[in-house]
Design a protein around this motif. Sequence first.
Motif, short mmCIF file in Angstrom:
data_model
loop_
_atom_site.label_atom_id
_atom_site.label_comp_id
_atom_site.label_asym_id
_atom_site.label_seq_id
_atom_site.Cartn_x
_atom_site.Cartn_y
_atom_site.Cartn_z
N GLY A 230 48.43 40.80 26.83
CA GLY A 230 48.28 39.90 25.69
C GLY A 230 48.50 38.45 26.05
N ALA A 231 49.51 38.20 26.88
CA ALA A 231 49.79 36.83 27.29
C ALA A 231 48.67 36.29 28.19
CB ALA A 231 51.12 36.77 28.03
N LEU B 199 45.49 37.26 28.32
CA LEU B 199 44.28 37.05 27.52
C LEU B 199 44.40 35.77 26.67
CD1 LEU B 199 41.52 38.13 26.63
CD2 LEU B 199 42.71 39.40 24.85
N THR B 200 45.56 35.57 26.08
CA THR B 200 45.76 34.37 25.27
C THR B 200 45.69 33.11 26.13
OG1 THR B 200 47.16 35.61 23.75
CG2 THR B 200 47.37 33.22 23.70
N PHE B 201 46.32 33.16 27.29
CA PHE B 201 46.29 32.00 28.18
C PHE B 201 44.86 31.71 28.66
CE2 PHE B 201 46.64 29.91 32.30
CZ PHE B 201 47.45 28.83 31.97
N LEU C 95 42.01 32.50 27.19
CA LEU C 95 41.20 31.96 26.08
C LEU C 95 41.57 30.51 25.76
CD1 LEU C 95 40.97 34.96 23.61
CD2 LEU C 95 39.12 33.93 24.92
N SER C 96 42.87 30.21 25.81
CA SER C 96 43.27 28.85 25.44
C SER C 96 42.99 27.83 26.54
CB SER C 96 44.76 28.83 25.07
OG SER C 96 45.55 29.19 26.17
N PRO D 19 49.20 25.70 26.34
CA PRO D 19 48.79 27.10 26.41
C PRO D 19 49.89 28.03 26.92
CG PRO D 19 47.59 25.78 28.04
CD PRO D 19 48.42 24.85 27.23
N LEU E 47 51.92 29.12 23.90
CA LEU E 47 51.12 30.06 23.11
C LEU E 47 51.08 31.43 23.79
CD1 LEU E 47 49.41 30.33 20.56
CD2 LEU E 47 47.43 29.73 21.96
N ALA E 48 50.95 31.45 25.12
CA ALA E 48 50.94 32.71 25.85
C ALA E 48 52.30 33.41 25.75
CB ALA E 48 50.58 32.47 27.31
N ALA F 268 52.49 34.94 22.35
CA ALA F 268 51.62 36.13 22.32
C ALA F 268 52.29 37.31 23.02
CB ALA F 268 50.28 35.81 22.97
N CYS G 71 53.06 40.81 21.22
CA CYS G 71 52.52 42.06 21.77
C CYS G 71 53.64 43.06 22.04
CB CYS G 71 51.74 41.79 23.05
SG CYS G 71 50.17 40.97 22.78
#
Length: 125
Positions: free
Chosen positions: A28-29, A31-33, A35-36, A54, A57-58, A61, A65
Motif C-alpha cells: 500500500g505504501a 503504490l501510494t508513493f 502514484l504520488s 509523498p 502520504l505513503a 497509507a 493498510c
Amino acid sequence: REAVAEAVLNVATPLLQLSGLGGISAAGALLTFALSTRCPYFCDPSSDRYVRDPNMLAGIAAVLCFLVAWPFLHIFDTVADTILYCIATEASRKQAEDEDDDVERHFACITGCFGGASESERLLG
C-alpha cells in the motif's frame, strides 16, 4: 501427532500474520508513493491535487493498510486452530471406530460358537 501439529501451527501462524501485515502495508505504501511521484495529476505543482510530501502520504497509507489488514489476518489464527481441532477430532473418532471394529471381529467367533446370531442373520430374519 496433534501436539507436533499444534507446535508447528503456533510458530507458523504468527509468522504468516506478521509477513502478511508487513507485505500488505508495504504494498500500500509503495503504490501510494509511486502514484504520488509518477502520476502527473499528483506530482505536477500546478495541479490542484499536488502532493507536496509523498513520503508522509505513503506512511499514512501504510498505517491505514495495516489497520485494514489486521482483523483479516487475526481471523487466520482462529481458523487455523479450528481446522487443526477438526482434523484431530476426526482422527480420534476414526481410531475409536477402528478399535470397535477390531473388538467385534475378535468376539465374532465366540458368539458364533455359542449359537449367537450373526449381524446379517439378525437384519434379515
